[in-house]
Design an enzyme around this catalytic site. Structure first.
Site, PDB file in Angstrom:
ATOM      1  N   GLU A  35      20.072 -25.918 -40.752  1.00  0.00           N
ATOM      2  CA  GLU A  35      19.632 -24.784 -39.922  1.00  0.00           C
ATOM      3  C   GLU A  35      20.829 -24.076 -39.332  1.00  0.00           C
ATOM      4  O   GLU A  35      21.954 -24.595 -39.341  1.00  0.00           O
ATOM      5  CB  GLU A  35      18.676 -25.239 -38.820  1.00  0.00           C
ATOM      6  N   ASN A  77      22.134 -22.477 -35.858  1.00  0.00           N
ATOM      7  CA  ASN A  77      21.852 -22.469 -34.426  1.00  0.00           C
ATOM      8  C   ASN A  77      22.532 -21.283 -33.763  1.00  0.00           C
ATOM      9  O   ASN A  77      23.740 -21.116 -33.880  1.00  0.00           O
ATOM     10  CB  ASN A  77      22.369 -23.758 -33.798  1.00  0.00           C
ATOM     11  N   GLU A  90      11.180 -26.167 -31.048  1.00  0.00           N
ATOM     12  CA  GLU A  90      12.340 -27.026 -30.830  1.00  0.00           C
ATOM     13  C   GLU A  90      11.941 -28.202 -29.941  1.00  0.00           C
ATOM     14  O   GLU A  90      10.849 -28.224 -29.387  1.00  0.00           O
ATOM     15  CB  GLU A  90      13.456 -26.236 -30.112  1.00  0.00           C
ATOM     16  N   GLY A  91      12.809 -29.142 -29.792  1.00  0.00           N
ATOM     17  CA  GLY A  91      12.536 -30.213 -28.841  1.00  0.00           C
ATOM     18  C   GLY A  91      12.706 -31.589 -29.447  1.00  0.00           C
ATOM     19  O   GLY A  91      12.869 -32.555 -28.741  1.00  0.00           O
ATOM     20  N   SER A 109      25.725 -27.396 -29.167  1.00  0.00           N
ATOM     21  CA  SER A 109      26.401 -28.437 -28.399  1.00  0.00           C
ATOM     22  C   SER A 109      27.637 -28.964 -29.105  1.00  0.00           C
ATOM     23  O   SER A 109      27.813 -28.785 -30.305  1.00  0.00           O
ATOM     24  CB  SER A 109      25.437 -29.583 -28.122  1.00  0.00           C
ATOM     25  N   ARG A 122      26.424 -22.375 -34.624  1.00  0.00           N
ATOM     26  CA  ARG A 122      26.764 -23.571 -35.404  1.00  0.00           C
ATOM     27  C   ARG A 122      25.789 -23.684 -36.569  1.00  0.00           C
ATOM     28  O   ARG A 122      24.576 -23.770 -36.366  1.00  0.00           O
ATOM     29  CB  ARG A 122      26.704 -24.838 -34.550  1.00  0.00           C
ATOM     30  N   LYS A 170       8.597 -28.868 -41.010  1.00  0.00           N
ATOM     31  CA  LYS A 170       9.293 -28.641 -39.741  1.00  0.00           C
ATOM     32  C   LYS A 170       8.469 -27.711 -38.862  1.00  0.00           C
ATOM     33  O   LYS A 170       8.151 -26.602 -39.265  1.00  0.00           O
ATOM     34  CB  LYS A 170      10.654 -28.001 -40.001  1.00  0.00           C
ATOM     35  N   ARG A 201      28.352 -35.146 -37.271  1.00  0.00           N
ATOM     36  CA  ARG A 201      27.505 -36.130 -36.596  1.00  0.00           C
ATOM     37  C   ARG A 201      27.055 -37.175 -37.595  1.00  0.00           C
ATOM     38  O   ARG A 201      26.576 -36.834 -38.682  1.00  0.00           O
ATOM     39  CB  ARG A 201      26.284 -35.459 -35.964  1.00  0.00           C
ATOM     40  N   LYS A 244      13.391 -21.121 -37.134  1.00  0.00           N
ATOM     41  CA  LYS A 244      13.176 -21.654 -38.484  1.00  0.00           C
ATOM     42  C   LYS A 244      12.363 -20.709 -39.348  1.00  0.00           C
ATOM     43  O   LYS A 244      12.573 -20.619 -40.555  1.00  0.00           O
ATOM     44  CB  LYS A 244      12.491 -23.006 -38.384  1.00  0.00           C
TER      45      LYS A 244
END
Lengths: 582, 582
Positions: free
Chosen positions: B218, B220, B475-476, B225, B202, B471, B558, B417
């Site tokens: 970015e 993915n 991740e998280g 998801s 994605r 950045k 989103r 990244k």
């Protein structure tokens, strides 16, 4: 009398949605060949109202001890208790996922808002993991009866004198029936006629184990529940049987396709067309806080999605008749045209209808500014739906209006137990149905039904109470009388000589087969022994000139945990199930 | 810089499912033409974890004051804040019913078991009531980029030296990336090759308001998801626009059809076929207690339902080629044949995989006795997914096996990244893509990306911190650095001269349009101002000889409540949305 006896209480066999609260199911003391030890009944808790937080994280299987004498039903295709627990786990997981993705859901009783707002506090509907064996002969018989019962209801509803006379004694002792009869009288008085008549019925049956006869429990003419969800259960079972064909060894095609939601929606749509006002709406009369709302939403959603097709179909049929050209494909290729004629559905409680409804000078029923074409009752069948005069005013207002009522007051009264008992008397059916074959078919499925002024019947019931059920006229559930209580109540009524006896009918007690089953509720599965009841959905629609629909629409199989009635009425629990034809 | 600035934090733009916990969304101080007063941000509570019992019974609309300066987005098709509240109520009700019936659901955070057992504690997914305007040109551009990015990922993944070199400094300061690189090194060491490579990606974009450029946030490559739920939101919006065509005046066809679930399932099925072991399963690697499980279930359910058709389709195609006979209809008429080849899907946590998994002598990965054809990661992308060495062992074991990994360790690393930033350097894309047009197309969507050893970039960022985001590689979620904090952090790192700077990249800050929207969460709707991010799902599958699939599969829109960042990082909230092409 053979094997375990069981008869559903009012709360279960009634048309409404009392599937979720624990409901009563009764047995006489078990004969020796079918001992139901208490160990079979302790596994399914009577109330699971505790927070789900305390429940086990994975589907736990509550295993009952095997009682070989129970694992021999009359149609023993397979015994789900013999499936190894790993496979059961997989089946349960898949069933829960399927239910969640396909809208086989209800409002969770643990979440207060779940009956008030859609989309919150949802939980999968309580289900049987696998379908319930049922003989094909009796299945066909039940389907064949559907249009005959529809016709009977329509004919009886037209005989106002029969309804008033039959219920005259009940009126004196049952306030609810009395109010319904008042509305009926008022309609007679003002000469109100229902030219367009719509019935969405469900006739409930049990299979008597000893005689293998299909016997009618009751005929519901108002607020029949589960047309929306029962067809999903059939689809779920077909899917599971298909995916697990090898380990289960069952054939998915033996679960009859269940079209209850689409057929009911279709006939509601046809009724809407008959009313002939494109801007009028279909109004669902609902109880406040309805947790079974998704069952109802399935009908209105299907109606909204599907109805434009019906509209065009009728247009096309006319074109076809006139010009013999096939225009259907052309219309189907233009989705925008189709989407312009969605039927609007609204949901109102009786109190809201009283506050927002009025009858216009031309008879149009208007609620909150919208003309109502069809009133579909999913409330109003039980005294508790009328907590004040407002609700009765709403009911009267609707009845007086030009809207199509599903059901009208006459249809509603035709579904009462007293009328059922009267129709079972010799030569009564013949007053309403000309076709002798039809009469014979109906009579074949009648269980013994007697009023309490039938002295022979009362004498027999006192002598052999385990063979009878006393059913009060009043809806609402949990009021049936079984076993020694039948004898005691009859003796008391005889002694008192009161009118109260008119509030009851006596019915032959039906003894269905107890079979092993696996039930799933709140994400937890239980191995249990249960009995089941088959409901056949049917729809009837006619106008002044002609019958538009008269058909079997689908089915509802409800399976309930069997319980001994040591010490009186015991609690059982009901889930949605489907059929596996044998 | 124009208008309101906003850039999604890691927790939002990351591939995972951090849609539900409140997530961070940041703004620079608003320039005068777009003042976001605090009154716009207080309506959507940061946490709705209180019991729903206290919530209003009907969908309450939280009305914001209208700020005319905000109601002028660049593509102002319609302003949902101007819809009258009665219509909004109807739309919300219909949206919630539709979501419930069609499986647009998530586990309710208030019900502990909702992440453990399917079918319990469900609530509708948080959604935008109506789709979000988006220019068709940029939509087409994003779709066109999908197969090029797929090809790029595949090519980069094959260049082990590039990956190791690019991430060598990151490795020293980021323990998580370091562990991933160790697995990558180990695969190089044992000469492990992935002949069949499967990517379900994605690519996330924002539309920069000032330049109207589509800029990539970015790419993915692991655990993307919402392929399961996003397509349902598009269908919901199409349905609402169709049913309310007249009052809304919008055209349902302008919401692009979204096939994310079916396409992802199809490519998973094709990968399963490539593995060529009919008894092998597809394994979904899941986080324990996953409340977004239905998003995942939609893929596996679709795979199970659909896959047999794929299998037969391949068979038939061969017959057609050989004999030129049309046999397809014949096979379709035999549903039993079709039902015998369902793909089995299993779900396992990394800990379960460690406990139950092993590699057989032929390389087959076996979990709990079942051979695994395809491993689909919906966990393992964040350090918290590896609380102990067991999880790392599981990851290594899977990587060593012959199963098809989605993604392989190389694909996973390609999505970091640091690699994204390296690829944005001049002449780097050219190493991996031959087609110059493709290179130009990709470069056009790259935002400015710099490493912290780019002294000019760091200097500029210290001078003008509002134009940059820092950045962290990790991740998280919630770790992005904005505004004055960028300056402070950069100055601190310069002073300390530590290796820590390798843990960050600098990215051009994107300023998307703030637009009025109506969001629905937990059955309650909110009028808010928001920004949005477009994700394009794409699938890539190839074997040794040929590319089997390389296509755009669907999209995820989103939408997040915009918040001022007075005092630093402010909280926003994200919902699922769809596109309305302008």
């Amino acid at each position: 009398m053979g094997a375990n006896s069981s008869s559903f209480s009012l709360s279960i066999s009634s048309p409404n949605h009392h599937l979720f609260p624990s409901s009563t199911l009764n047995h006489s003391k078990s004969p020796s060949n079918f001992i139901i030890s208490p160990s079979y009944h302790t596994h399914f808790p009577k109330s699971l109202s505790k927070s789900p937080l305390n429940s086990p994280p994975k589907c736990s299987i509550k295993q009952t001890k095997t009682n070989p004498s129970i694992n021999s039903p009359k149609n023993p295709v397979f015994d789900p208790h013999t499936i190894d627990s790993e496979l059961v786990q997989k089946l349960v997981h898949d069933a829960l996922v399927w239910s969640s993705l396909h809208g086989l859901v209800v409002g969770d009783r643990n979440v207060k808002r779940s009956g008030l707002v859609p989309g919150v506090g949802m939980v999968h509907a309580p289900i049987a993991l696998l379908p319930n064996s049922f003989p094909e002969v009796q299945w066909n018989q039940a389907c064949e009866l559907a249009p005959i019962f529809n016709e009977l209801v329509d004919q009886v509803s037209l005989d106002a004198t029969f309804l008033q006379d039959t219920l005259s004694r009940t009126k004196k002792v049952d306030a609810f029936t009395s109010r319904l009869l008042d509305i009926h009288s008022r309609m007679l008085q003002i000469g109100k006629k229902e030219d367009i008549r719509l019935g969405l019925h469900r006739s409930d049956y049990m299979l008597d184990e000893k005689t293998n006869l299909l016997l009618q429990i009751e005929l519901n003419t108002i607020s029949c529940s589960f047309p929306g969800l029962s067809c999903l259960v059939s689809e779920l079972h077909r899917t599971l049987l298909s995916h697990y064909r090898k380990p289960l060894g069952l054939e998915s095609q033996k679960v009859p396709i269940n079209t209850s939601a689409s057929k009911f929606a279709e006939v509601l749509g046809k009724a809407w067309t008959e009313y002939n006002n494109p801007s009028a709406v279909v109004m669902v009369v609902v109880q406040p806080g309805e947790r079974n709302m998704y069952d109802q939403h399935w009908l209105t959603a299907t109606l909204k999605e599907r109805y434009p097709f019906l509209l065009y179909f009728i247009d096309i049929r006319l074109i076809v008749i006139r010009s013999n050209r096939g225009v259907f494909g052309l219309l189907k290729s233009n989705p925008e045209l189709i989407n312009t004629h969605n039927v609007t559905c609204i949901r109102k409680t009786l109190a809201e209808i009283e506050a927002q409804g009025k009858i216009l000078s031309d008879g149009t029923f208007q609620v909150d500014g919208e003309a109502v074409a069809v009133i579909y009752f999913r409330a109003g069948y039980t005294p508790t739906d009328y907590p004040s005069e407002s609700e009765w005013k709403a009911r009267l207002l609707m009845e007086e209006s030009a809207a199509i009522k599903c059901p009208s007051i006459s249809y509603h009264l035709t579904g009462t137990k007293k009328v059922q008992q009267e129709l079972a008397k010799p030569n009564v059916l013949e007053r309403f149905l000309e076709n002798k074959d039809d009469v014979a078919k109906l009579r074949k499925c009648f269980a013994g039904l007697w009023s309490l002024d039938d002295l022979d019947a009362v004498k027999n019931a006192i002598h052999q109470p385990e063979g009878y059920v006393m059913k009060p006229q009043r809806e609402g559930g949990g009021n049936n009388i079984y076993g020694d209580d039948v004898k005691e109540t009859l003796l008391r009524l005889q002694k008192e000589g009161s009118e109260e006896e008119a509030a009851y009918i006596l019915m032959q007690r039906i003894f269905p087969t107890v079979f092993p089953t696996v039930l799933v509720r709140d994400g937890i599965c239980y191995k249990e022994h249960a009995v089941s009841e088959l409901g056949i959905f049917s729809a009837y629609l006619r106008n002044k000139e002609t019958v538009i629909s008269n058909e079997q629409c689908g089915y509802l199989m409800r399976t309930k945990v069997s319980s001994s009635n040591e010490g009186g009425v015991a609690a059982g629990f009901a889930v949605l199930d489907s059929l596996y034809l044998t």
